[in-house]
Design a protein around this motif. Structure first.
Motif, PDB file in Angstrom:
ATOM      1  N   LYS A 162     -54.929  20.780 -19.481  1.00 38.70           N
ATOM      2  CA  LYS A 162     -54.236  21.907 -20.097  1.00 38.70           C
ATOM      3  C   LYS A 162     -54.583  22.009 -21.580  1.00 38.70           C
ATOM      4  CE  LYS A 162     -50.410  21.882 -16.808  1.00 38.70           C
ATOM      5  NZ  LYS A 162     -48.955  21.790 -16.589  1.00 38.70           N
ATOM      6  N   VAL A 163     -54.725  20.859 -22.215  1.00 35.48           N
ATOM      7  CA  VAL A 163     -55.119  20.855 -23.628  1.00 35.48           C
ATOM      8  C   VAL A 163     -56.546  21.389 -23.765  1.00 35.48           C
ATOM      9  CG1 VAL A 163     -55.537  19.408 -25.655  1.00 35.48           C
ATOM     10  CG2 VAL A 163     -53.585  18.918 -24.162  1.00 35.48           C
ATOM     11  N   GLU A 164     -57.429  20.940 -22.883  1.00 28.49           N
ATOM     12  CA  GLU A 164     -58.816  21.413 -22.918  1.00 28.49           C
ATOM     13  C   GLU A 164     -58.898  22.910 -22.675  1.00 28.49           C
ATOM     14  OE1 GLU A 164     -61.935  17.989 -21.633  1.00 28.49           O
ATOM     15  OE2 GLU A 164     -60.672  18.773 -20.026  1.00 28.49           O
ATOM     16  N   ALA A 165     -58.067  23.425 -21.761  1.00 26.40           N
ATOM     17  CA  ALA A 165     -58.071  24.856 -21.479  1.00 26.40           C
ATOM     18  C   ALA A 165     -57.663  25.652 -22.717  1.00 26.40           C
ATOM     19  CB  ALA A 165     -57.129  25.159 -20.319  1.00 26.40           C
ATOM     20  N   ALA A 166     -56.651  25.151 -23.426  1.00 23.75           N
ATOM     21  CA  ALA A 166     -56.211  25.824 -24.647  1.00 23.75           C
ATOM     22  C   ALA A 166     -57.285  25.769 -25.724  1.00 23.75           C
ATOM     23  CB  ALA A 166     -54.913  25.185 -25.151  1.00 23.75           C
ATOM     24  N   MET A 167     -57.979  24.630 -25.816  1.00 24.61           N
ATOM     25  CA  MET A 167     -59.061  24.506 -26.793  1.00 24.61           C
ATOM     26  C   MET A 167     -60.213  25.456 -26.443  1.00 24.61           C
ATOM     27  SD  MET A 167     -59.035  20.326 -27.181  1.00 24.61           S
ATOM     28  CE  MET A 167     -60.486  20.236 -28.226  1.00 24.61           C
ATOM     29  N   ALA A 168     -60.453  25.623 -25.143  1.00 24.37           N
ATOM     30  CA  ALA A 168     -61.560  26.461 -24.694  1.00 24.37           C
ATOM     31  C   ALA A 168     -61.369  27.927 -25.048  1.00 24.37           C
ATOM     32  CB  ALA A 168     -61.755  26.312 -23.187  1.00 24.37           C
ATOM     33  N   ILE A 169     -60.122  28.379 -25.098  1.00 20.93           N
ATOM     34  CA  ILE A 169     -59.866  29.788 -25.425  1.00 20.93           C
ATOM     35  C   ILE A 169     -59.682  29.991 -26.930  1.00 20.93           C
ATOM     36  CG2 ILE A 169     -58.850  30.249 -23.163  1.00 20.93           C
ATOM     37  CD1 ILE A 169     -56.098  30.165 -24.470  1.00 20.93           C
ATOM     38  N   GLY A 170     -59.901  28.924 -27.710  1.00 23.27           N
ATOM     39  CA  GLY A 170     -59.882  29.053 -29.161  1.00 23.27           C
ATOM     40  C   GLY A 170     -58.549  28.843 -29.828  1.00 23.27           C
ATOM     41  N   ALA A 171     -57.581  28.267 -29.110  1.00 23.48           N
ATOM     42  CA  ALA A 171     -56.278  28.007 -29.721  1.00 23.48           C
ATOM     43  C   ALA A 171     -56.428  26.960 -30.823  1.00 23.48           C
ATOM     44  CB  ALA A 171     -55.283  27.534 -28.670  1.00 23.48           C
ATOM     45  N   ASN A 172     -55.733  27.168 -31.943  1.00 19.41           N
ATOM     46  CA  ASN A 172     -55.814  26.192 -33.034  1.00 19.41           C
ATOM     47  C   ASN A 172     -54.941  24.989 -32.719  1.00 19.41           C
ATOM     48  OD1 ASN A 172     -53.059  26.608 -34.088  1.00 19.41           O
ATOM     49  ND2 ASN A 172     -53.814  28.620 -34.687  1.00 19.41           N
ATOM     50  N   PRO A 173     -55.155  23.848 -33.418  1.00 12.95           N
ATOM     51  CA  PRO A 173     -54.410  22.621 -33.115  1.00 12.95           C
ATOM     52  C   PRO A 173     -52.895  22.788 -33.149  1.00 12.95           C
ATOM     53  CG  PRO A 173     -56.256  22.114 -34.535  1.00 12.95           C
ATOM     54  CD  PRO A 173     -56.212  23.618 -34.428  1.00 12.95           C
ATOM     55  N   LEU A 174     -52.380  23.522 -34.145  1.00 13.04           N
ATOM     56  CA  LEU A 174     -50.933  23.693 -34.242  1.00 13.04           C
ATOM     57  C   LEU A 174     -50.392  24.420 -33.011  1.00 13.04           C
ATOM     58  CD1 LEU A 174     -48.346  23.372 -35.866  1.00 13.04           C
ATOM     59  CD2 LEU A 174     -48.863  25.546 -37.001  1.00 13.04           C
ATOM     60  N   THR A 175     -51.104  25.447 -32.565  1.00 16.92           N
ATOM     61  CA  THR A 175     -50.683  26.190 -31.379  1.00 16.92           C
ATOM     62  C   THR A 175     -50.706  25.302 -30.145  1.00 16.92           C
ATOM     63  OG1 THR A 175     -51.505  28.274 -32.285  1.00 16.92           O
ATOM     64  CG2 THR A 175     -51.172  28.170 -29.898  1.00 16.92           C
ATOM     65  N   ILE A 176     -51.746  24.497 -30.005  1.00 10.14           N
ATOM     66  CA  ILE A 176     -51.858  23.604 -28.846  1.00 10.14           C
ATOM     67  C   ILE A 176     -50.706  22.595 -28.834  1.00 10.14           C
ATOM     68  CG2 ILE A 176     -53.262  21.796 -27.782  1.00 10.14           C
ATOM     69  CD1 ILE A 176     -55.734  23.277 -28.839  1.00 10.14           C
ATOM     70  N   ILE A 177     -50.384  22.066 -30.003  1.00  7.70           N
ATOM     71  CA  ILE A 177     -49.305  21.073 -30.095  1.00  7.70           C
ATOM     72  C   ILE A 177     -47.952  21.701 -29.780  1.00  7.70           C
ATOM     73  CG2 ILE A 177     -48.028  19.582 -31.682  1.00  7.70           C
ATOM     74  CD1 ILE A 177     -50.749  19.081 -33.094  1.00  7.70           C
ATOM     75  N   THR A 178     -47.675  22.862 -30.388  1.00  8.00           N
ATOM     76  CA  THR A 178     -46.342  23.467 -30.273  1.00  8.00           C
ATOM     77  C   THR A 178     -46.154  24.312 -29.019  1.00  8.00           C
ATOM     78  OG1 THR A 178     -47.046  25.357 -31.628  1.00  8.00           O
ATOM     79  CG2 THR A 178     -46.014  23.482 -32.769  1.00  8.00           C
ATOM     80  N   ARG A 179     -47.247  24.839 -28.471  1.00 13.82           N
ATOM     81  CA  ARG A 179     -47.113  25.750 -27.328  1.00 13.82           C
ATOM     82  C   ARG A 179     -47.567  25.139 -26.001  1.00 13.82           C
ATOM     83  NH1 ARG A 179     -46.722  31.014 -29.363  1.00 13.82           N
ATOM     84  NH2 ARG A 179     -46.214  31.616 -27.221  1.00 13.82           N
TER      85      ARG A 179
END
Length: 222
Positions: free
Chosen positions: A119-136
């Motif tokens: 799920k973290v990799e998927a968020a990184m793949a769509i360009g989510a920034n670190p803060l968004t990945i952590i909080t969302r």
């Protein structure tokens, strides 16, 4: 139950609750970010930095290696500097919070590691920034585990307050030592133990119930 015993228990209980609440809030303010950083700076994660991860992890391990009673004594000068005294419940909050923060950081770290890395990799793949990945992504996915982990930390802090009572912090621990043990009042010792058991059971029940509620809401919306 005699009137003096009831008054002593009520005073000790109030002081313990005061220390637990303030210490937990302060430990969360310190430990929660540390736990997030420990996970986020791992190799391949959103804020990869092996050097920071190693230094932070080693520092946390060093602090955790101190027996709590020794850590309290070491931090007494800091408590005096912050609150102006080394006695009482307020002064105890300083070493309680600092001593509990590393323990809490490790709990937060382990809870966040339970989140599927896919799920973290998927968020990184769509360009989510670190803060968004952590909080969302990470925190919402780990929320039930985080609630259970924080519940465990609150119970541990409750036990730490009893240890702090040995050096004048007040609370149920001080009551058990000064009145129960030193004055040979078995009734006070027994009553203190019963109150602590009920307090811990209440915290555990509340944490488990909240975690189950979050899980039910999640599955309902899913």
């Amino acid at each position: 139950m005699s009137e003096d015993l009831l008054d002593l228990l009520l005073t000790g209980f109030n002081e313990t609750i005061y220390m637990v609440i303030l210490s937990t809030l302060a430990a969360l303010a310190l430990g929660f970010p540390l736990g997030i950083i420990l996970v986020a700076t791992e190799k391949g994660h959103v804020l990869e930095s092996p050097r920071i991860n190693k230094v932070l992890g080693t520092t946390i391990n060093i602090i955790r290696s101190f027996p709590f009673i020794i850590l309290i004594v070491v931090l007494l000068p800091l408590a005096r500097f912050i609150v102006g005294t080394t006695l009482g419940a307020t002064a105890a909050v300083v070493p309680l919070a600092i001593g509990s923060a590393p323990f809490l950081a490790r709990i937060i770290e382990n809870c966040l590691k339970e989140v599927s890395y896919g799920k973290v990799e998927a968020a990184m793949a769509i360009g989510a920034n670190p803060l968004t990945i952590i909080t969302r992504v990470m925190i919402p996915e780990a929320l039930p585990s985080l609630v259970r982990g924080i519940t465990l930390a609150i119970i541990a802090i409750t036990g730490f307050t009893a240890v702090a009572g040995a050096i004048g912090a007040g609370g149920l621990g001080s009551l058990a030592i000064r009145f129960g043990y030193m004055r040979f009042r078995d009734d006070i010792m027994l009553a203190t133990v019963v109150v602590l058991i009920l307090l811990v059971q209440g915290v555990q029940w509340g944490g488990d119930s909240l975690a189950k509620y979050i899980n039910r809401k999640r599955y309902k919306f899913d």
